[in-house]
Scaffold this motif. Structure first.
Motif, PDB file in Angstrom:
ATOM      1  N   LYS A 197      36.335  30.859  38.105  1.00 50.71           N
ATOM      2  CA  LYS A 197      36.020  30.846  39.542  1.00 50.71           C
ATOM      3  C   LYS A 197      36.820  29.759  40.257  1.00 50.71           C
ATOM      4  O   LYS A 197      37.303  29.974  41.377  1.00 50.71           O
ATOM      5  CB  LYS A 197      34.518  30.655  39.760  1.00 50.71           C
ATOM      6  N   ILE A 198      36.982  28.604  39.611  1.00 48.61           N
ATOM      7  CA  ILE A 198      37.787  27.531  40.211  1.00 48.61           C
ATOM      8  C   ILE A 198      39.205  28.029  40.449  1.00 48.61           C
ATOM      9  O   ILE A 198      39.755  27.890  41.544  1.00 48.61           O
ATOM     10  CB  ILE A 198      37.770  26.272  39.322  1.00 48.61           C
ATOM     11  N   TYR A 199      39.801  28.633  39.422  1.00 56.72           N
ATOM     12  CA  TYR A 199      41.181  29.104  39.572  1.00 56.72           C
ATOM     13  C   TYR A 199      41.287  30.294  40.538  1.00 56.72           C
ATOM     14  O   TYR A 199      42.291  30.420  41.257  1.00 56.72           O
ATOM     15  CB  TYR A 199      41.811  29.403  38.212  1.00 56.72           C
ATOM     16  N   ALA A 200      40.283  31.128  40.608  1.00 56.60           N
ATOM     17  CA  ALA A 200      40.285  32.219  41.595  1.00 56.60           C
ATOM     18  C   ALA A 200      40.224  31.646  43.011  1.00 56.60           C
ATOM     19  O   ALA A 200      40.921  32.133  43.916  1.00 56.60           O
ATOM     20  CB  ALA A 200      39.113  33.163  41.352  1.00 56.60           C
ATOM     21  N   ASP A 201      39.410  30.614  43.204  1.00 54.90           N
ATOM     22  CA  ASP A 201      39.310  29.985  44.520  1.00 54.90           C
ATOM     23  C   ASP A 201      40.602  29.248  44.891  1.00 54.90           C
ATOM     24  O   ASP A 201      40.984  29.219  46.061  1.00 54.90           O
ATOM     25  CB  ASP A 201      38.121  29.023  44.569  1.00 54.90           C
ATOM     26  N   ILE A 202      41.271  28.663  43.901  1.00 54.25           N
ATOM     27  CA  ILE A 202      42.564  28.027  44.170  1.00 54.25           C
ATOM     28  C   ILE A 202      43.552  29.088  44.651  1.00 54.25           C
ATOM     29  O   ILE A 202      44.265  28.883  45.632  1.00 54.25           O
ATOM     30  CB  ILE A 202      43.100  27.304  42.921  1.00 54.25           C
ATOM     31  N   LYS A 203      43.572  30.221  43.978  1.00 53.58           N
ATOM     32  CA  LYS A 203      44.467  31.314  44.369  1.00 53.58           C
ATOM     33  C   LYS A 203      44.157  31.802  45.779  1.00 53.58           C
ATOM     34  O   LYS A 203      45.067  32.122  46.547  1.00 53.58           O
ATOM     35  CB  LYS A 203      44.356  32.462  43.366  1.00 53.58           C
ATOM     36  N   ALA A 204      42.865  31.816  46.131  1.00 51.87           N
ATOM     37  CA  ALA A 204      42.444  32.241  47.471  1.00 51.87           C
ATOM     38  C   ALA A 204      42.615  31.128  48.506  1.00 51.87           C
ATOM     39  O   ALA A 204      42.341  31.330  49.688  1.00 51.87           O
ATOM     40  CB  ALA A 204      40.986  32.688  47.437  1.00 51.87           C
ATOM     41  N   LYS A 205      43.053  29.951  48.047  1.00 52.33           N
ATOM     42  CA  LYS A 205      43.260  28.776  48.902  1.00 52.33           C
ATOM     43  C   LYS A 205      41.973  28.251  49.515  1.00 52.33           C
ATOM     44  O   LYS A 205      41.969  27.652  50.595  1.00 52.33           O
ATOM     45  CB  LYS A 205      44.315  29.054  49.961  1.00 52.33           C
ATOM     46  N   THR A 206      40.844  28.463  48.823  1.00 49.55           N
ATOM     47  CA  THR A 206      39.556  27.942  49.286  1.00 49.55           C
ATOM     48  C   THR A 206      39.055  26.806  48.390  1.00 49.55           C
ATOM     49  O   THR A 206      37.900  26.392  48.504  1.00 49.55           O
ATOM     50  CB  THR A 206      38.493  29.055  49.346  1.00 49.55           C
ATOM     51  N   PHE A 207      39.930  26.308  47.506  1.00 49.70           N
ATOM     52  CA  PHE A 207      39.579  25.198  46.606  1.00 49.70           C
ATOM     53  C   PHE A 207      40.834  24.368  46.395  1.00 49.70           C
ATOM     54  O   PHE A 207      41.925  24.924  46.268  1.00 49.70           O
ATOM     55  CB  PHE A 207      39.073  25.746  45.258  1.00 49.70           C
ATOM     56  N   PRO A 208      40.690  23.034  46.375  1.00 53.53           N
ATOM     57  CA  PRO A 208      41.881  22.189  46.204  1.00 53.53           C
ATOM     58  C   PRO A 208      42.595  22.467  44.886  1.00 53.53           C
ATOM     59  O   PRO A 208      41.967  22.641  43.844  1.00 53.53           O
ATOM     60  CB  PRO A 208      41.302  20.769  46.197  1.00 53.53           C
ATOM     61  N   SER A 209      43.905  22.503  44.958  1.00 54.72           N
ATOM     62  CA  SER A 209      44.702  22.699  43.748  1.00 54.72           C
ATOM     63  C   SER A 209      44.794  21.376  42.993  1.00 54.72           C
ATOM     64  O   SER A 209      44.671  20.300  43.576  1.00 54.72           O
ATOM     65  CB  SER A 209      46.091  23.205  44.113  1.00 54.72           C
ATOM     66  N   PRO A 210      45.005  21.461  41.685  1.00 54.40           N
ATOM     67  CA  PRO A 210      45.132  20.243  40.908  1.00 54.40           C
ATOM     68  C   PRO A 210      46.513  19.616  41.083  1.00 54.40           C
ATOM     69  O   PRO A 210      47.434  20.261  41.590  1.00 54.40           O
ATOM     70  CB  PRO A 210      44.934  20.728  39.464  1.00 54.40           C
ATOM     71  N   VAL A 211      46.635  18.374  40.648  1.00 59.00           N
ATOM     72  CA  VAL A 211      47.939  17.717  40.588  1.00 59.00           C
ATOM     73  C   VAL A 211      48.407  17.768  39.134  1.00 59.00           C
ATOM     74  O   VAL A 211      47.602  17.697  38.212  1.00 59.00           O
ATOM     75  CB  VAL A 211      47.885  16.265  41.101  1.00 59.00           C
ATOM     76  N   GLU A 225      37.016  28.179  57.085  1.00 62.32           N
ATOM     77  CA  GLU A 225      36.877  26.738  57.268  1.00 62.32           C
ATOM     78  C   GLU A 225      37.261  25.986  55.989  1.00 62.32           C
ATOM     79  O   GLU A 225      37.865  24.911  56.052  1.00 62.32           O
ATOM     80  CB  GLU A 225      35.442  26.392  57.664  1.00 62.32           C
ATOM     81  N   LEU A 226      36.927  26.558  54.832  1.00 64.17           N
ATOM     82  CA  LEU A 226      37.325  25.947  53.567  1.00 64.17           C
ATOM     83  C   LEU A 226      38.839  25.962  53.408  1.00 64.17           C
ATOM     84  O   LEU A 226      39.426  24.989  52.935  1.00 64.17           O
ATOM     85  CB  LEU A 226      36.669  26.666  52.386  1.00 64.17           C
ATOM     86  N   LYS A 227      39.489  27.054  53.826  1.00 64.86           N
ATOM     87  CA  LYS A 227      40.946  27.129  53.761  1.00 64.86           C
ATOM     88  C   LYS A 227      41.585  26.036  54.607  1.00 64.86           C
ATOM     89  O   LYS A 227      42.557  25.394  54.181  1.00 64.86           O
ATOM     90  CB  LYS A 227      41.444  28.500  54.222  1.00 64.86           C
ATOM     91  N   ALA A 228      41.046  25.812  55.798  1.00 66.15           N
ATOM     92  CA  ALA A 228      41.574  24.763  56.673  1.00 66.15           C
ATOM     93  C   ALA A 228      41.363  23.380  56.050  1.00 66.15           C
ATOM     94  O   ALA A 228      42.258  22.524  56.085  1.00 66.15           O
ATOM     95  CB  ALA A 228      40.913  24.838  58.044  1.00 66.15           C
ATOM     96  N   LEU A 229      40.181  23.162  55.480  1.00 65.43           N
ATOM     97  CA  LEU A 229      39.898  21.889  54.818  1.00 65.43           C
ATOM     98  C   LEU A 229      40.856  21.660  53.653  1.00 65.43           C
ATOM     99  O   LEU A 229      41.461  20.591  53.530  1.00 65.43           O
ATOM    100  CB  LEU A 229      38.453  21.854  54.314  1.00 65.43           C
ATOM    101  N   VAL A 230      41.005  22.664  52.803  1.00 71.09           N
ATOM    102  CA  VAL A 230      41.875  22.543  51.633  1.00 71.09           C
ATOM    103  C   VAL A 230      43.318  22.279  52.066  1.00 71.09           C
ATOM    104  O   VAL A 230      43.994  21.416  51.509  1.00 71.09           O
ATOM    105  CB  VAL A 230      41.773  23.797  50.739  1.00 71.09           C
ATOM    106  N   ALA A 231      43.784  22.984  53.079  1.00 72.74           N
ATOM    107  CA  ALA A 231      45.150  22.775  53.571  1.00 72.74           C
ATOM    108  C   ALA A 231      45.341  21.346  54.055  1.00 72.74           C
ATOM    109  O   ALA A 231      46.368  20.719  53.759  1.00 72.74           O
ATOM    110  CB  ALA A 231      45.461  23.767  54.690  1.00 72.74           C
TER     111      ALA A 231
END
Length: 82
Positions: free
Chosen positions: A21-35, A64-70
């Motif tokens: 789910k974390i990686y799916a959300d990263i792909k959807a740009k609704t979760f911060p990507s790792p470094v 709103e999550l996409k904007a936050l993550v960006a």
């Protein structure tokens, strides 16, 4: 400001989300990507994960999550001081 890096098991515990789910959300740009830490190692910035959790608690929607993550990811480039 001092940041800590969190490995996937810590992120999963903090967010209550599975690895997939974390990686799916990263792909959807609704979760911060790792470094990237190395060729086979990544970690997440703790304050980014905490900001995401607070947004979820506040009931933010996906747009709103996409904007936050960006904004969080964009701030990485400007927050580095050498």
């Amino acid at each position: 400001m001092q940041n800590a890096l969190l490995k996937l098991p810590q992120v999963a515990t903090i967010t209550g989300r599975s690895r997939s789910k974390i990686y799916a959300d990263i792909k959807a740009k609704t979760f911060p990507s790792p470094v990237r830490l190395g060729n086979r190692s990544v970690a997440w910035v703790d304050h980014e994960i905490n900001s995401w959790v607070q947004a979820k608690i506040a009931g933010k929607k996906d747009d709103e999550l996409k904007a936050l993550v960006a904004s969080l990811v964009a701030a990485r480039a400007t927050s580095v001081s050498i």
